[in-house]
Write an enzyme that holds these catalytic residues in place. Structure first.
Site, PDB file in Angstrom:
ATOM      1  N   ARG A  72       0.851  -1.202   0.000  1.00  0.00           N
ATOM      2  CA  ARG A  72       0.000   0.000   0.000  1.00  0.00           C
ATOM      3  C   ARG A  72       0.879   1.242   0.000  1.00  0.00           C
ATOM      4  O   ARG A  72       0.604   2.227  -0.665  1.00  0.00           O
ATOM      5  CB  ARG A  72      -0.979   0.011   1.190  1.00  0.00           C
TER       6      ARG A  72
ATOM      7  N   ASP B 241      -6.336  19.033 -14.702  1.00  0.00           N
ATOM      8  CA  ASP B 241      -6.594  17.677 -15.197  1.00  0.00           C
ATOM      9  C   ASP B 241      -6.102  17.641 -16.643  1.00  0.00           C
ATOM     10  O   ASP B 241      -6.690  18.255 -17.532  1.00  0.00           O
ATOM     11  CB  ASP B 241      -8.097  17.368 -15.116  1.00  0.00           C
TER      12      ASP B 241
ATOM     13  N   LYS C  57      -7.014   6.497 -19.755  1.00  0.00           N
ATOM     14  CA  LYS C  57      -7.238   6.995 -21.106  1.00  0.00           C
ATOM     15  C   LYS C  57      -5.962   6.876 -21.948  1.00  0.00           C
ATOM     16  O   LYS C  57      -5.451   5.787 -22.101  1.00  0.00           O
ATOM     17  CB  LYS C  57      -7.782   8.425 -21.025  1.00  0.00           C
TER      18      LYS C  57
ATOM     19  N   TYR D  18     -15.508  16.966 -15.891  1.00  0.00           N
ATOM     20  CA  TYR D  18     -15.721  15.527 -15.956  1.00  0.00           C
ATOM     21  C   TYR D  18     -16.770  15.194 -14.881  1.00  0.00           C
ATOM     22  O   TYR D  18     -16.642  15.626 -13.734  1.00  0.00           O
ATOM     23  CB  TYR D  18     -14.403  14.804 -15.699  1.00  0.00           C
TER      24      TYR D  18
HETATM   25  C1  LIG Z   1     -11.950   9.471 -17.161  1.00  0.00           C
HETATM   26  C2  LIG Z   1     -11.656  10.822 -16.631  1.00  0.00           C
HETATM   27  C3  LIG Z   1     -11.521  11.047 -15.249  1.00  0.00           C
HETATM   28  C4  LIG Z   1     -11.751   9.975 -14.207  1.00  0.00           C
HETATM   29  O1  LIG Z   1     -10.827   8.950 -14.311  1.00  0.00           O
HETATM   30  P1  LIG Z   1     -11.115   7.416 -13.874  1.00  0.00           P
HETATM   31  O2  LIG Z   1      -9.851   6.751 -14.235  1.00  0.00           O
HETATM   32  O3  LIG Z   1     -12.300   6.951 -14.644  1.00  0.00           O
HETATM   33  O4  LIG Z   1     -11.387   7.439 -12.402  1.00  0.00           O
HETATM   34  C5  LIG Z   1     -11.180  12.329 -14.848  1.00  0.00           C
HETATM   35  N1  LIG Z   1     -11.008  13.326 -15.727  1.00  0.00           N
HETATM   36  C6  LIG Z   1     -11.147  13.148 -17.059  1.00  0.00           C
HETATM   37  C7  LIG Z   1     -10.938  14.296 -17.975  1.00  0.00           C
HETATM   38  C8  LIG Z   1     -11.470  11.889 -17.556  1.00  0.00           C
HETATM   39  O5  LIG Z   1     -11.617  11.720 -18.875  1.00  0.00           O
END
Ligand SMILES: *Cc1c(COP(=O)(O)O)cnc(C)c1O
Length: 405
Positions: free
Chosen positions: A65, A196, A221, A122
């Site tokens: 962890r 982000d 992604k 998001y």
């Molecule tokens: C998918 C996404 C998230 C969240 O990520 P997870 O891996 O699904 O928890 C946050 N911000 C953006 C822009 C995203 O496309």
């Protein structure tokens, strides 16, 4: 467009090289590819080794962890890419993008503090800020597009603001926000800036170079790129902030990625610079096709001259990526189009090697109230496409046949 080549002038390897070599583990077995350390705990040879660790003289692993070699490898690689060669940048890897975003916000905003962010985020990040953190005494307010004058006024009204949180390009409308301008205003007001960077990735946009304090990612992604893992990351050049407030939270909130997930993500990340180049070139070809099609009412892609922030995007980004929003005018037209697709998949998520298409109003942004959706440009005819790495001509042929009336 470039691929991080100017990293070379900072005396470091270029991005395509770092993506492949940074952080790789080469242990005593001689294994060429980093092994998967599928273990919960680590053994100590004797009490001297335990004492050395306790005294900070060794950074031996103790329990997964807290840390695992595969997680460290992935964090080092991502820090090398997002930091553009700067030595003081560090990263922590989380079990999801949301876990990473939660840690960044919980680390920077405590009870009584305030978060300022854009109108559309998001979906789950939006809910976290609007409905979860408020329960812990962290308030928030919105400034559409984080337009500088309006942001300045909002920060004057909320001197308790500790975080300005932004996504650019924004999901799903592809609006672009000026990172450097936001940083200048936020820092003058004593607030930190969290970006982000999921849509652009460090290949196309490096917020830390533009003055941002913290970058968060859904590594689910483009970073992983192959649709096999849910994961996240936090990256910062503020070592004290990372050590004391953000990265350390993984211990206490426990959003720990598995060794196998880190390994898969690390494998995908090796080709990120190559993939983003092709994503951007396919993205441009598809955007131009959509913009010229009579059935498409509007196309939003930062690479098109018609995009309202095209000049800003050209300055801020090293390529425009794979995400495009376009409007077919009505729910009926959108659903007819989506049902006719053959090559492209009707699915949420993005950044995979294959093309994914979704309908924000009924899928990713279904929880946003209709009036708010309409106000922020998420119409019933809006479609978001994540252009994959198939041959652009085949993607366009599929869109073309699905658009035929
Ligand atoms: C998918 C996404 C998230 C969240 O990520 P997870 O891996 O699904 O928890 C946050 N911000 C953006 C822009 C995203 O496309």
């Amino acid at each position: 467009m470039m691929t991080g080549a100017e990293m070379g002038d900072k005396g470091r390897r270029r991005m395509a090289t770092e993506a492949i070599h940074a952080g790789e583990v080469h242990d005593a077995s001689g294994a060429h590819i980093s092994p998967i350390y599928q273990t919960s705990t680590f053994t100590f040879a004797d009490m001297a080794a335990v004492e050395a660790r306790a005294a900070g003289e060794s950074d031996a692993y103790m329990y997964s962890r807290g840390g695992n070699p595969g997680r460290t490898a992935l964090a080092s690689k991502l820090a090398a890419l997002e930091g553009g060669g700067a030595a003081d940048v560090s990263a922590e890897i989380f079990a999801s993008g949301m876990s990473a975003i939660s840690a960044a916000l919980m680390g920077l905003a405590k009870a009584g503090d305030h978060i300022v962010t854009q109108q559309v985020l998001y979906g789950s990040a939006d809910h976290l800020i609007s409905d979860v953190l408020t329960g812990f005494g962290v308030s928030n307010s919105r400034v559409a597009g984080l337009v500088p004058d309006a942001l300045e006024r909002e920060l004057e009204q909320h001197p308790e603001t500790t975080v300005v949180y932004l996504e650019t390009p924004a999901n799903p409308t592809m609006a672009v926000i000026d990172i450097a301008a936001t940083v200048e205003i936020a820092h003058a007001a004593g607030a930190r800036v969290v970006v982000d960077n999921t849509f652009a990735t460090p290949v196309l946009q490096r917020p830390l170079d533009l003055g941002a304090d913290v970058v968060v990612h859904s590594t689910t992604k483009f970073i992983n790129g192959h649709g096999t893992v849910i994961g996240g990351a936090v990256i910062s050049n503020d070592e004290a902030l990372m050590t004391d407030e953000i990265a350390s939270l993984i211990r206490y909130t426990g959003g720990v990625p598995s060794p196998f997930d880190c390994w898969l993500t690390n494998l995908g990340l090796k080709t990120l610079p190559l993939r983003m180049r092709q994503h951007s070139s396919n993205g441009m070809a598809v955007a131009q096709f959509l913009e010229g099609h009579p059935a498409v009412a509007a196309t939003s892609y930062p690479g098109l001259a018609s995009h309202p922030q095209h000049d800003l995007a050209s300055r801020q980004m090293d390529g425009f990526g794979a995400l495009i929003a376009f409007d077919l005018g009505s729910y009926e037209a959108a659903s007819r189009f989506l049902e006719r697709l053959e090559l492209c998949s009707l699915a949420v998520s993005l950044g995979n090697v294959d093309t994914l298409i979704e309908h924000p109003a009924s899928m990713t942004h279904a929880v946003v109230p209709p009036e708010e959706r309409e106000a922020s440009g998420i119409t019933d005819g809006l479609i978001r496409i994540s252009v994959g790495l198939e041959d652009a001509a085949d993607i366009i042929a599929d869109l073309d046949q699905a658009l035929r009336v």
